[in-house]
Design a protein around this motif. Structure first.
Motif, PDB file in Angstrom:
ATOM      1  N   PHE A   1       0.790  -1.271   0.025  1.00 15.38           N
ATOM      2  CA  PHE A   1       0.113   0.071  -0.080  1.00 15.38           C
ATOM      3  C   PHE A   1       0.857   1.235  -0.043  1.00 15.38           C
ATOM      4  CE2 PHE A   1      -1.856   3.640   2.044  1.00 15.38           C
ATOM      5  CZ  PHE A   1      -3.261   3.857   1.638  1.00 15.38           C
ATOM      6  N   GLY A   2       0.449   2.280  -0.661  1.00 11.33           N
ATOM      7  CA  GLY A   2       1.167   3.397  -0.713  1.00 11.33           C
ATOM      8  C   GLY A   2       0.508   4.491  -1.620  1.00 11.33           C
ATOM      9  N   ARG A   3       0.413   5.608  -1.071  1.00 11.87           N
ATOM     10  CA  ARG A   3      -0.117   6.816  -1.787  1.00 11.87           C
ATOM     11  C   ARG A   3       0.916   8.002  -1.963  1.00 11.87           C
ATOM     12  NH1 ARG A   3      -3.029   3.358  -2.819  1.00 11.87           N
ATOM     13  NH2 ARG A   3      -5.004   3.046  -2.598  1.00 11.87           N
ATOM     14  N   ILE A   4       1.626   8.289  -2.965  1.00 14.13           N
ATOM     15  CA  ILE A   4       2.363   9.163  -3.112  1.00 14.13           C
ATOM     16  C   ILE A   4       1.690  10.348  -3.985  1.00 14.13           C
ATOM     17  CG2 ILE A   4       4.763   9.924  -4.307  1.00 14.13           C
ATOM     18  CD1 ILE A   4       5.364   6.808  -3.805  1.00 14.13           C
ATOM     19  N   PHE A  12       8.333  12.151 -13.696  1.00 19.62           N
ATOM     20  CA  PHE A  12       8.985  11.237 -12.638  1.00 19.62           C
ATOM     21  C   PHE A  12       7.697  10.415 -12.150  1.00 19.62           C
ATOM     22  CE2 PHE A  12       9.554  10.791  -8.033  1.00 19.62           C
ATOM     23  CZ  PHE A  12      10.586   9.811  -8.056  1.00 19.62           C
ATOM     24  N   GLY A  13       6.546  11.264 -11.520  1.00 18.75           N
ATOM     25  CA  GLY A  13       5.539  10.734 -11.065  1.00 18.75           C
ATOM     26  C   GLY A  13       4.734   9.676 -11.944  1.00 18.75           C
ATOM     27  N   LYS A  14       4.528  10.050 -13.269  1.00 21.07           N
ATOM     28  CA  LYS A  14       3.876   9.244 -14.380  1.00 21.07           C
ATOM     29  C   LYS A  14       4.915   7.919 -14.654  1.00 21.07           C
ATOM     30  CE  LYS A  14       1.558  12.506 -16.981  1.00 21.07           C
ATOM     31  NZ  LYS A  14       0.455  12.196 -16.928  1.00 21.07           N
ATOM     32  N   ALA A  15       6.241   7.911 -14.521  1.00 24.06           N
ATOM     33  CA  ALA A  15       6.874   6.740 -14.668  1.00 24.06           C
ATOM     34  C   ALA A  15       6.750   5.892 -13.683  1.00 24.06           C
ATOM     35  CB  ALA A  15       8.282   7.324 -14.922  1.00 24.06           C
ATOM     36  N   ASN A  39       0.546  10.175  -7.884  1.00 20.58           N
ATOM     37  CA  ASN A  39      -0.377  11.453  -8.832  1.00 20.58           C
ATOM     38  C   ASN A  39       0.284  12.738  -8.279  1.00 20.58           C
ATOM     39  OD1 ASN A  39      -2.839  10.069 -10.100  1.00 20.58           O
ATOM     40  ND2 ASN A  39      -2.783   9.185  -7.742  1.00 20.58           N
ATOM     41  N   THR A  40       0.382  13.733  -8.957  1.00 16.07           N
ATOM     42  CA  THR A  40       0.711  14.987  -9.029  1.00 16.07           C
ATOM     43  C   THR A  40      -0.551  16.129  -9.003  1.00 16.07           C
ATOM     44  OG1 THR A  40       2.648  14.342 -10.135  1.00 16.07           O
ATOM     45  CG2 THR A  40       2.284  16.666 -10.012  1.00 16.07           C
ATOM     46  N   GLY A  42      -0.757   8.098 -11.966  1.00 10.79           N
ATOM     47  CA  GLY A  42      -0.186   8.757 -12.908  1.00 10.79           C
ATOM     48  C   GLY A  42      -0.836   9.989 -13.354  1.00 10.79           C
ATOM     49  N   GLN A  43      -1.715  10.611 -12.678  1.00 14.63           N
ATOM     50  CA  GLN A  43      -2.345  11.785 -13.103  1.00 14.63           C
ATOM     51  C   GLN A  43      -2.188  12.928 -12.623  1.00 14.63           C
ATOM     52  OE1 GLN A  43      -4.901  11.153 -15.590  1.00 14.63           O
ATOM     53  NE2 GLN A  43      -4.060   8.893 -15.158  1.00 14.63           N
TER      54      GLN A  43
END
Length: 249
Positions: free
Chosen positions: A131-134, A162-165, A178-179, A236-237
């Motif tokens: 589990f993780g939410r970044i 970076f976030g998408k990859a 997500n960003t 990835g959004q």
């Protein structure tokens, strides 16, 4: 806003305008918050404001050893980190031709490499938990560019990529990335814009379709959403929080 009870959230730059608002939103949703800021006293004040059970930590996020120590201490004191908000960032408002290499390197080290370093430091535990939410705090400057913020815009664009990859690499592991990209927001950074060029600041406010500068409290709910169970199938959004200033792209 979903229930974050039982989750530990690490927020970098947590004592600043957007960071403080994010800490409050996550705590209100039930998370235990590790407030991290270069200014340790400000981090402690923010953690105290959140109430009992939260923690305050001081670290330079561009220093991987300091970050490792921070994550180890926060995990020991609060529990495994399940939510990471990469919010810490710096800028210097000036024309690119007037900027120096020392400034470029500092901005890249903190904004981009700092995000990479902190993310890597918490990722193993997230993989172990399944589990993780970044949530990365980017900027619309990284989507459409911003005069006087050339290198800063580059670092924010890098954070988006970076976030998408990373989202692609960890999507099957229960981790989302997500960003959130704030537009012009009432922070110390925006005050730099006003100090540098009042006409530019006034033009920004007029350009926003909602006819006002954003507040940190406008950004925090978007972060809390991505951290919550309602966003478990979103990764990835890139979400702009800009009052409609940037509607395309």
């Amino acid at each position: 806003m979903g229930d974050l009870s039982g989750r530990v959230a690490l927020v970098t730059g947590g004592a600043g305008g957007i960071g403080r608002a994010v800490c409050r939103a996550l705590a209100a949703a039930g998370a235990t918050v590790a407030v991290c800021d270069l200014d340790g006293e400000a981090a402690a004040a923010t953690a105290k404001d959140l109430g009992d059970g939260h923690g305050a930590y001081s670290a330079d996020i561009s220093d991987s050893t300091a970050v490792a120590d921070l994550v180890a201490r926060a995990t020991r004191e609060l529990g495994p980190i399940g939510i990471l908000v990469n919010n810490a960032g710096i800028d210097k408002i000036e024309r690119f031709v007037d900027s120096t290499e020392a400034t470029w390197r500092t901005i890249v080290d903190v904004n981009y490499l700092g995000t990479v370093i902190v993310t890597r430091a918490v990722l193993d535990a997230m993989l172990e938990q399944g589990f993780g939410r970044i949530i990365n705090i980017g900027s619309d400057a990284g989507r459409v560019g911003s005069s006087g913020e050339v290198v800063y815009s580059g670092t924010k664009g890098a954070i988006i990529a970076f976030g998408k990859a990373l989202a692609r690499e960890v999507a099957s592991k229960g981790i989302t990335v997500n960003t959130v990209c704030p537009g012009p927001t009432d922070t110390a950074l925006l005050q730099q814009v006003a100090d540098h060029n009042q006409k530019m600041y006034d033009a920004l406010a007029k350009a926003v379709p909602m006819r006002r500068i954003g507040a940190p409290e406008d950004v925090a709910p978007a972060v809390a959403f991505f951290a919550g169970p309602g966003a478990s199938f979103i990764t990835g959004q890139t979400l702009s929080v800009s009052g409609g200033l940037t509607m395309a792209g």
